[in-house]
Design a protein around this motif. Sequence first.
Motif, PDB file in Angstrom:
ATOM      1  N   TRP A  78      -1.159 -13.464   4.216  1.00  0.00           N
ATOM      2  CA  TRP A  78      -1.257 -12.123   3.643  1.00  0.00           C
ATOM      3  C   TRP A  78      -0.048 -11.269   4.032  1.00  0.00           C
ATOM      4  N   THR A  79       0.430 -11.426   5.258  1.00  0.00           N
ATOM      5  CA  THR A  79       1.629 -10.701   5.679  1.00  0.00           C
ATOM      6  C   THR A  79       2.816 -11.123   4.813  1.00  0.00           C
ATOM      7  N   ARG A  80       2.896 -12.416   4.561  1.00  0.00           N
ATOM      8  CA  ARG A  80       3.939 -12.940   3.675  1.00  0.00           C
ATOM      9  C   ARG A  80       3.912 -12.225   2.327  1.00  0.00           C
ATOM     10  N   GLN A  81       2.721 -12.058   1.752  1.00  0.00           N
ATOM     11  CA  GLN A  81       2.628 -11.445   0.424  1.00  0.00           C
ATOM     12  C   GLN A  81       2.973  -9.958   0.459  1.00  0.00           C
ATOM     13  N   VAL A  82       2.555  -9.252   1.502  1.00  0.00           N
ATOM     14  CA  VAL A  82       2.897  -7.829   1.617  1.00  0.00           C
ATOM     15  C   VAL A  82       4.415  -7.656   1.683  1.00  0.00           C
ATOM     16  N   LEU A  83       5.079  -8.481   2.469  1.00  0.00           N
ATOM     17  CA  LEU A  83       6.535  -8.393   2.593  1.00  0.00           C
ATOM     18  C   LEU A  83       7.225  -8.803   1.294  1.00  0.00           C
ATOM     19  N   ALA A  84       6.695  -9.822   0.620  1.00  0.00           N
ATOM     20  CA  ALA A  84       7.270 -10.251  -0.657  1.00  0.00           C
ATOM     21  C   ALA A  84       7.197  -9.135  -1.690  1.00  0.00           C
ATOM     22  N   ASN A  85       6.062  -8.424  -1.719  1.00  0.00           N
ATOM     23  CA  ASN A  85       5.937  -7.296  -2.647  1.00  0.00           C
ATOM     24  C   ASN A  85       6.924  -6.189  -2.310  1.00  0.00           C
ATOM     25  N   ALA A  86       7.117  -5.944  -1.010  1.00  0.00           N
ATOM     26  CA  ALA A  86       8.042  -4.885  -0.580  1.00  0.00           C
ATOM     27  C   ALA A  86       9.482  -5.233  -0.930  1.00  0.00           C
ATOM     28  N   PHE A  87       9.808  -6.518  -0.922  1.00  0.00           N
ATOM     29  CA  PHE A  87      11.163  -6.933  -1.276  1.00  0.00           C
ATOM     30  C   PHE A  87      11.498  -6.471  -2.694  1.00  0.00           C
ATOM     31  N   GLU A  88      10.537  -6.607  -3.599  1.00  0.00           N
ATOM     32  CA  GLU A  88      10.787  -6.205  -4.985  1.00  0.00           C
ATOM     33  C   GLU A  88      11.058  -4.705  -5.097  1.00  0.00           C
ATOM     34  N   GLU A  89      10.309  -3.912  -4.360  1.00  0.00           N
ATOM     35  CA  GLU A  89      10.508  -2.467  -4.402  1.00  0.00           C
ATOM     36  C   GLU A  89      11.915  -2.102  -3.934  1.00  0.00           C
ATOM     37  N   THR A  90      12.390  -2.760  -2.877  1.00  0.00           N
ATOM     38  CA  THR A  90      13.729  -2.491  -2.362  1.00  0.00           C
ATOM     39  C   THR A  90      14.803  -3.013  -3.314  1.00  0.00           C
ATOM     40  N   TYR A  91      14.551  -4.155  -3.920  1.00  0.00           N
ATOM     41  CA  TYR A  91      15.494  -4.703  -4.908  1.00  0.00           C
ATOM     42  C   TYR A  91      15.690  -3.726  -6.067  1.00  0.00           C
ATOM     43  N   ASN A  92      14.618  -3.128  -6.548  1.00  0.00           N
ATOM     44  CA  ASN A  92      14.734  -2.167  -7.651  1.00  0.00           C
ATOM     45  C   ASN A  92      15.644  -1.004  -7.269  1.00  0.00           C
ATOM     46  N   LYS A  93      15.545  -0.555  -6.025  1.00  0.00           N
ATOM     47  CA  LYS A  93      16.421   0.514  -5.551  1.00  0.00           C
ATOM     48  C   LYS A  93      17.873   0.044  -5.500  1.00  0.00           C
ATOM     49  N   LEU A  94      18.071  -1.202  -5.083  1.00  0.00           N
ATOM     50  CA  LEU A  94      19.419  -1.775  -5.026  1.00  0.00           C
ATOM     51  C   LEU A  94      20.082  -1.748  -6.399  1.00  0.00           C
ATOM     52  N   VAL A  95      19.355  -2.161  -7.423  1.00  0.00           N
ATOM     53  CA  VAL A  95      19.919  -2.215  -8.775  1.00  0.00           C
ATOM     54  C   VAL A  95      20.275  -0.816  -9.266  1.00  0.00           C
ATOM     55  N   VAL A  96      19.407   0.149  -8.997  1.00  0.00           N
ATOM     56  CA  VAL A  96      19.685   1.530  -9.403  1.00  0.00           C
ATOM     57  C   VAL A  96      20.951   2.035  -8.726  1.00  0.00           C
ATOM     58  N   LYS A  97      21.076   1.768  -7.431  1.00  0.00           N
ATOM     59  CA  LYS A  97      22.267   2.215  -6.698  1.00  0.00           C
ATOM     60  C   LYS A  97      23.526   1.553  -7.241  1.00  0.00           C
ATOM     61  N   TYR A  98      23.433   0.283  -7.570  1.00  0.00           N
ATOM     62  CA  TYR A  98      24.616  -0.431  -8.074  1.00  0.00           C
ATOM     63  C   TYR A  98      25.042   0.101  -9.436  1.00  0.00           C
ATOM     64  N   LYS A  99      24.082   0.268 -10.314  1.00  0.00           N
ATOM     65  CA  LYS A  99      24.423   0.730 -11.665  1.00  0.00           C
ATOM     66  C   LYS A  99      24.966   2.160 -11.668  1.00  0.00           C
ATOM     67  N   SER A 100      24.640   2.939 -10.624  1.00  0.00           N
ATOM     68  CA  SER A 100      25.180   4.299 -10.514  1.00  0.00           C
ATOM     69  C   SER A 100      26.454   4.324  -9.674  1.00  0.00           C
ATOM     70  N   ASN A 101      26.981   3.144  -9.340  1.00  0.00           N
ATOM     71  CA  ASN A 101      28.248   2.993  -8.610  1.00  0.00           C
ATOM     72  C   ASN A 101      28.171   3.601  -7.212  1.00  0.00           C
ATOM     73  N   ASN A 102      27.001   3.498  -6.584  1.00  0.00           N
ATOM     74  CA  ASN A 102      26.787   4.039  -5.248  1.00  0.00           C
ATOM     75  C   ASN A 102      26.914   2.906  -4.231  1.00  0.00           C
ATOM     76  N   THR A 103      28.131   2.658  -3.772  1.00  0.00           N
ATOM     77  CA  THR A 103      28.389   1.530  -2.871  1.00  0.00           C
ATOM     78  C   THR A 103      27.638   1.667  -1.557  1.00  0.00           C
ATOM     79  N   LYS A 104      27.597   2.860  -1.020  1.00  0.00           N
ATOM     80  CA  LYS A 104      26.869   3.094   0.231  1.00  0.00           C
ATOM     81  C   LYS A 104      25.388   2.780   0.046  1.00  0.00           C
ATOM     82  N   GLY A 105      24.831   3.203  -1.097  1.00  0.00           N
ATOM     83  CA  GLY A 105      23.431   2.923  -1.381  1.00  0.00           C
ATOM     84  C   GLY A 105      23.161   1.436  -1.532  1.00  0.00           C
TER      85      GLY A 105
END
Length: 751
Positions: free
Chosen positions: A575-602
């Motif tokens: 179950w811990t594995r699944q909670v962390l796996a779900n959280a990875f997706e949430e962080t990945y979505n933020k990564l893509v937004v930061k990249y597409k807005s040319n926010n290198t620090k983000g």
Amino acid sequence: MRLLRLASLLPALSAVVVAATTDTPSADGITAFIKRRLPDHADSFEISLASSTAAHDSYTVSNGSNGKIQIQGSSLSGIMQGLHRYLSDVAHVDIWWFVGSDLDKAPKKLPKLDKALEGSSIVPYRYHWNTVTTSYTSAFWSWEDWELQLDWMALRGVNLALAWIGVEKIFTDVFRDVGLTQSEINSFLSGPAFLAWQHFGNIQGSWGGDLPQPWVEDQFALQKKIVRRMVELGVTPILPAFPGFVPENITRVWPNVSLAESPQWSGFSGRFTADKYITPYDPRFAELQQAFLDKQNEAYGNVTSFWTLDQFNENKPASGELDYLKNVSHNTWKTLKDADPSAVWVMQGWLFASDKAYWTNDRVKAFLDGVPVNEDMLLLDLFAESTPQWQRTESFYGKPWIWCQLHDYGGNMGLYGQVENVTKNAIEAVQKSKSIVGFGLSMEGQEGNEIMYDLLLDQAWSKDPIETDKYFSDWVSARYGADQKEIPKSLYAAWDKVRTTVYNNTDPSVQATTKSIFELVPNISGLVNRTGHHPTKITYDTKTLRSAWNDMFNAGNEARWLFKNEAYRYDVADWTRQVLANAFEETYNKLVVKYKSNNTKGVKCAGSKLQAILKTLDFVLDTNVNFRLETWIQAARKSGGDAADFFEYNARNQVTLWGPNGEIQDYASKQWSGLVGDYYAHRWQMFVDYLVATDPKDYDQNAFKKKLMEWELKWNDKLTSEKSDAAGKNRDDVQIVMRDTAHTLMDIFKI
């Protein structure tokens, strides 16, 4: 009335089982099971077989003399089901995947029954296994692994199962008898982690080395044990028939043999696919069929009349003409009946589901009509919980068939289930179909959602859809009850929360166990919300799982003994594995937004968070031997003997590139320590580094993937120390790891 109609269909099928076994089956195998798994209670049970002419199995469990428990069944399988009901429901002990057997923890004084336990199956067969499970799950199993598996199956009332192991010995001996050399045969056989698809005619040959003959002999010896134990426990083996696939050099010994060629499969080159097969019209097909069955009957005895044979699994026939399809199946059936007059052809119905455009109703009917006696064929509706074929084919046009739950592709590991489909839809099939004869489990890989598989096997003994609220509660009592201590209410609450959400998917676009996006080749698009067989789409509110996780973890804090309970230790890691796996997706979505807005620090910040999640997940997984890459690799090395390095390559390749050049990349991905912390973490770091160095307008996925493949190929060639002891390492205490994980990533685990 429905059961009476079903019973009228069964005499022919039942007769072949009787013909393949002794007239007076012995319960000695069950007595041996009790001595093996409950040594302190070897004399605590009175076992008896009751004579019965009913098509379905039944049992009665009652209080016997001198404090013993009396179990009477109409069959060996009926007795085992009765034994299971007592052990699980009353004594609260069981056998589990990964966790193992806790039957030896049954109370010293067995509980008496308030009233007798009685049950009768609603279908005559409870089926288990998928051809590809022998590669995704049991490729490197020892006899000890198989012994536990067979005991698990029999205890749950399984009475019909595939038995593929060791067939390479049969292939080798048959082909050598007709004049092929060992070298020519080796060019046909695939590596140990990929043999299932060679059996299907999808691939041929092996990349990275040849299948060693000593291993072939060892597997043949193992199969003899497997078949013997199956028969002892009342499980009828389904043995492999000759499907027609042959080495390319067959024309050297038979220049005029009639051959066809399978299409190339899943992007493989011609060297490893486009298998040749002898057409069933050629008399040599019948000759090889006879030899194939004779050699197995000689090796294992007259133990079955069920023979598995799949010619067109993800392979289109040479022609779609209706007469051709009918003649192909007719001639195939005839070779089986000539070799074994009682033969029943068992065929996976996957081809009809996977290529509906080709397998129209007319073509399906033509192919099935080639077998003139309905009871001479048994169809497995392999993915009935998501893409059932029995409805569109009018119950396979009268052929007996089994309603199967596939649930999992490639051994993927997400928490997932369809409790309503598995209960209500399975019962609907029994009520509406005149030719259904069983329920079955057909997972590609056995993984952690064990409750879903138990549910269908138990549904086979209930004429009404099982009420899952009580079922989950009873399951929890058995799952954690072996210590004979009070289970915290919060643990029941945790499982009830996932029952109505995580395990109750009603989104038809999400059809099977989920993957996490971190298991896939990194990309700025196309990873999230995938549907179908390998979905990444999350169909429940992730807050619900976090809440359930907190309930589960708090149960351990309340009852510290749980952290020494193997089932709890496995589940809290899962179950811990699944909670962390779900959280990875949430962080990945933020990564893509930061990249597409040319926010290198983000991008750097989000990338660091992704790495933190993966490293933490790797640490969590490492607390349990069943979640470690090294467990898989060491099993492969031990199985391979002198070919240990080749076997390790096979093991690594299957769970990553699946092919010499990534032909089916990440299909069989796993969330294991070693893979997460090394393979996946490295891929995602390469991806973040690429994003930091690349302007969004210059992003080139192909260029990144090419560079990634160079590293992946090198990783596949790595070798592990053979002396590593996966089971004996001193890992950190699971309670401390889970506590530190929740504290370090507090934002992920808070409700």
